[in-house]
Design a protein around this motif. Sequence first.
Motif, PDB file in Angstrom:
ATOM      1  N   GLU A  41      49.871  12.263  12.895  1.00 36.91           N
ATOM      2  CA  GLU A  41      49.390  13.033  12.835  1.00 36.91           C
ATOM      3  C   GLU A  41      49.685  15.030  13.194  1.00 36.91           C
ATOM      4  N   GLU A  42      50.548  14.337  14.913  1.00 35.98           N
ATOM      5  CA  GLU A  42      51.603  15.461  15.911  1.00 35.98           C
ATOM      6  C   GLU A  42      52.420  15.441  15.266  1.00 35.98           C
ATOM      7  N   ARG A  43      53.048  14.060  14.537  1.00 38.24           N
ATOM      8  CA  ARG A  43      54.341  14.550  14.708  1.00 38.24           C
ATOM      9  C   ARG A  43      54.375  14.706  13.104  1.00 38.24           C
ATOM     10  N   LYS A  44      53.600  14.702  12.142  1.00 34.07           N
ATOM     11  CA  LYS A  44      53.694  15.304  10.249  1.00 34.07           C
ATOM     12  C   LYS A  44      53.897  14.283   9.852  1.00 34.07           C
ATOM     13  N   ILE A  45      53.775  13.026  10.185  1.00 30.39           N
ATOM     14  CA  ILE A  45      54.316  11.765   9.864  1.00 30.39           C
ATOM     15  C   ILE A  45      53.750  11.335   8.361  1.00 30.39           C
ATOM     16  N   PRO A  46      53.851  10.988   7.361  1.00 29.03           N
ATOM     17  CA  PRO A  46      53.210   9.295   6.802  1.00 29.03           C
ATOM     18  C   PRO A  46      52.475   8.739   7.728  1.00 29.03           C
ATOM     19  N   PHE A  47      50.593   8.636   6.868  1.00 32.29           N
ATOM     20  CA  PHE A  47      50.490   6.978   7.883  1.00 32.29           C
ATOM     21  C   PHE A  47      50.111   6.348   6.220  1.00 32.29           C
ATOM     22  N   LEU A  48      50.288   5.535   6.188  1.00 29.63           N
ATOM     23  CA  LEU A  48      49.448   4.120   5.159  1.00 29.63           C
ATOM     24  C   LEU A  48      49.167   3.577   6.085  1.00 29.63           C
ATOM     25  N   ASP A  49      47.760   3.427   6.263  1.00 30.51           N
ATOM     26  CA  ASP A  49      46.888   2.480   6.918  1.00 30.51           C
ATOM     27  C   ASP A  49      46.015   1.483   5.818  1.00 30.51           C
ATOM     28  N   SER A  76      52.428 -10.699   0.827  1.00 32.48           N
ATOM     29  CA  SER A  76      53.065 -10.412   1.343  1.00 32.48           C
ATOM     30  C   SER A  76      54.010  -9.755   0.157  1.00 32.48           C
ATOM     31  N   ASP A  77      53.998 -10.916  -1.050  1.00 37.71           N
ATOM     32  CA  ASP A  77      54.306 -10.327  -2.171  1.00 37.71           C
ATOM     33  C   ASP A  77      53.381  -9.389  -2.973  1.00 37.71           C
ATOM     34  N   ALA A  78      52.412  -9.914  -2.313  1.00 33.08           N
ATOM     35  CA  ALA A  78      51.317  -8.931  -3.453  1.00 33.08           C
ATOM     36  C   ALA A  78      50.958  -7.369  -2.181  1.00 33.08           C
ATOM     37  N   PHE A  79      50.831  -7.521  -0.953  1.00 32.03           N
ATOM     38  CA  PHE A  79      51.353  -6.128  -0.043  1.00 32.03           C
ATOM     39  C   PHE A  79      52.242  -5.137  -0.519  1.00 32.03           C
ATOM     40  N   THR A  85      54.343   1.222  -5.093  1.00 31.81           N
ATOM     41  CA  THR A  85      54.141   1.385  -5.934  1.00 31.81           C
ATOM     42  C   THR A  85      52.498   2.981  -4.849  1.00 31.81           C
ATOM     43  N   ASP A  86      52.141   2.724  -3.875  1.00 32.55           N
ATOM     44  CA  ASP A  86      51.772   3.569  -2.872  1.00 32.55           C
ATOM     45  C   ASP A  86      53.029   4.450  -2.486  1.00 32.55           C
ATOM     46  N   LEU A  87      54.238   4.221  -1.840  1.00 31.41           N
ATOM     47  CA  LEU A  87      55.324   4.447  -1.781  1.00 31.41           C
ATOM     48  C   LEU A  87      55.734   5.354  -2.945  1.00 31.41           C
ATOM     49  N   GLU A  88      55.832   5.190  -4.246  1.00 31.26           N
ATOM     50  CA  GLU A  88      55.992   5.733  -5.161  1.00 31.26           C
ATOM     51  C   GLU A  88      55.500   7.328  -4.937  1.00 31.26           C
ATOM     52  N   LYS A  89      54.023   7.538  -4.855  1.00 29.47           N
ATOM     53  CA  LYS A  89      53.544   7.956  -5.146  1.00 29.47           C
ATOM     54  C   LYS A  89      53.415   9.562  -3.946  1.00 29.47           C
ATOM     55  N   LEU A  90      54.067   8.451  -2.756  1.00 32.29           N
ATOM     56  CA  LEU A  90      54.509  10.036  -1.571  1.00 32.29           C
ATOM     57  C   LEU A  90      55.556  10.589  -2.114  1.00 32.29           C
TER      58      LEU A  90
END
Length: 92
Positions: A41-49, A76-79, A85-90
């Motif tokens: 948040e402080e550095r405005k970095i996306p965080f996928l938790d 690891s394959d599933a993740f 997919t989530d990175l493509e959305k970003l």
Amino acid sequence: LLNDFERDQLKVIFVQVPGYHPGYDLARVSNHVQLIKKMAEERKIPFLDYDLERITPINYESRFFSDVGHLNEKGSDAFSRLLKTDLEKLFM
């Protein structure tokens, strides 16, 4: 290191990989994740938790883990597919 990345205009994304929730100490993970979240948040970095905010069926499938905190090859394959997919959305 983050200062160097910023100076070099490199895009940084923090990712908390999923843990196996039925055997996990979520309180301990929460403390760790909160530190990363604050820095993000402080550095405005996306965080996928994927432990506390983006919980998926992966977190509950023991067949995806070698232990409570580490994905095995199937996990690891599933993740990786989910993360892709989530990175493509970003970046869209």
